[in-house]
Design an enzyme around this catalytic site. Structure first.
Site, mmCIF file in Angstrom:
data_model
loop_
_atom_site.group_PDB
_atom_site.id
_atom_site.type_symbol
_atom_site.label_atom_id
_atom_site.label_comp_id
_atom_site.label_asym_id
_atom_site.label_seq_id
_atom_site.Cartn_x
_atom_site.Cartn_y
_atom_site.Cartn_z
ATOM 1 N N HIS A 1 5.206 -7.305 -2.482
ATOM 2 C CA HIS A 1 3.828 -6.817 -2.418
ATOM 3 C C HIS A 1 3.693 -5.655 -1.442
ATOM 4 O O HIS A 1 3.705 -5.841 -0.224
ATOM 5 C CB HIS A 1 2.879 -7.936 -1.999
ATOM 6 N N TYR B 1 -12.312 2.326 -0.850
ATOM 7 C CA TYR B 1 -11.897 2.883 0.437
ATOM 8 C C TYR B 1 -10.983 4.070 0.183
ATOM 9 O O TYR B 1 -10.438 4.227 -0.915
ATOM 10 C CB TYR B 1 -11.175 1.829 1.290
ATOM 11 N N ARG C 1 -3.079 -6.799 -12.033
ATOM 12 C CA ARG C 1 -3.794 -7.427 -10.918
ATOM 13 C C ARG C 1 -5.303 -7.306 -11.116
ATOM 14 O O ARG C 1 -5.812 -6.280 -11.573
ATOM 15 C CB ARG C 1 -3.405 -6.743 -9.606
ATOM 16 N N HIS D 1 -1.661 -13.281 -1.233
ATOM 17 C CA HIS D 1 -1.988 -13.444 0.194
ATOM 18 C C HIS D 1 -2.488 -14.842 0.564
ATOM 19 O O HIS D 1 -3.472 -14.994 1.304
ATOM 20 C CB HIS D 1 -3.036 -12.407 0.610
ATOM 21 N N ASP E 1 2.836 -6.262 2.279
ATOM 22 C CA ASP E 1 1.510 -5.660 2.116
ATOM 23 C C ASP E 1 1.435 -4.267 2.753
ATOM 24 O O ASP E 1 0.351 -3.786 3.070
ATOM 25 C CB ASP E 1 0.403 -6.566 2.660
#
Length: 289
Positions: free
Chosen positions: A27, A45, A120, A177, A244
């Site tokens: 990831h 963002y 996703r 996560h 991540d």
């Protein structure tokens, strides 16, 4: 408008823990470069550039041989930046795309040819309204024909509500996560217990990533380690690990070397780390020896 600040440490520490050969980071994201791969107009963002060259250098530094690039909200449905990474190293890396539920089968096939193996969907408030889960399951029937999976990024409060639908999925489902639990609430909290119950379904997998997001403490995020360890202990054949990188939307920039060293507590034995980092990703994503 000020330029966004980098969200990753350009000089992470060298891990003390040596990772097994074939270790996989399942990831991470790539952002831009924006001049080549513009960010999406509906993004939640705007990150700083985090290009594939920086990712490859990080993996070499950490001792990681394989990876799964996950398409970010910042680029929307334009998977070009992730596809560019896969074109540079298609043998050791695969991708997870973002796409609308009405995507044409031909587009899925084209993405498959580029190295993508899943799609996703986000159910986090800061990323906007999530796609109705029944529509996602309808798309999943198309994914089944090509051997893809679903990846679900959801707020912990929604795990129980979404569980019945996810258990009906015709393809494997990966929960991102650790279900975005709040580590300060402890292992007995209802969302984590609902995640554990969901994982009794052998079609469901979970990423023991995001300790720095679950934690309410500074690095090395010790309050979150027991959650990852519990998942590895209880579901050794259906857990995956990811960095991540480049850590968007965090107040403090994590040290990726510290993240790797935390694996000594998340998966204490060599057998556990071999499964988590090598065997499980190879089986799930189809990496060849």
């Amino acid at each position: 408008m000020a330029e966004p600040k980098p969200s990753f440490n350009p000089r992470p520490s060298k891990p003390r823990l040596a990772l097994p050969r074939g270790a996989c980071d399942t990831h991470f994201h790539v952002f831009g470069p924006a001049k080549k791969f513009p960010f999406g107009p509906k993004r939640a963002y705007t990150p700083a550039d985090a290009p594939k060259e920086a990712l490859f250098a990080l993996h070499k530094h950490l001792g990681i041989d394989r990876g799964v690039v996950v398409q970010s909200n910042a680029h929307g449905f334009d998977n070009a930046a992730a596809a560019d990474l896969l074109a540079a190293n298609g043998k050791g890396y695969v991708g997870v795309a973002l796409m609308p539920v009405d995507v044409a089968a031909a587009q899925i096939k084209a993405l498959h040819g580029q190295g993508f193996r899943g799609v996703r969907f986000n159910y986090m408030p800061h990323l906007g309204e999530g796609t109705p889960i029944d529509e996602v399951l309808a798309l999943a029937r198309k994914l089944a024909d090509i051997g893809w999976h679903l990846q679900i990024h959801t707020d912990s409060s929604l795990i129980g509500e979404m569980a019945p639908a996810l258990e009906r999925a015709p393809v494997p489902v990966v929960i991102d996560h650790m279900g975005r639990v709040d580590a300060s609430r402890g292992l007995n909290q209802e969302p984590f217990q609902k995640l554990m119950a969901l994982l009794k379904n052998e079609n469901i997998w979970v990423k023991v990533s995001g300790c720095e997001r679950a934690s309410r403490q500074p690095s090395p995020w010790k309050d979150a380690i027991p959650f990852a360890h519990k998942l590895v202990q209880e579901f050794p054949e259906r857990t995956l690990w990811g960095s991540d990188w480049p850590h968007p939307n965090l107040k403090d920039i994590p040290d990726d070397g510290v993240m790797v060293d935390n694996l000594a507590e998340i998966a204490p034995s060599e057998k556990q780390r071999q499964a988590l980092l090598v065997d499980n990703p190879a089986r799930f994503y189809g990496f060849k020896a």
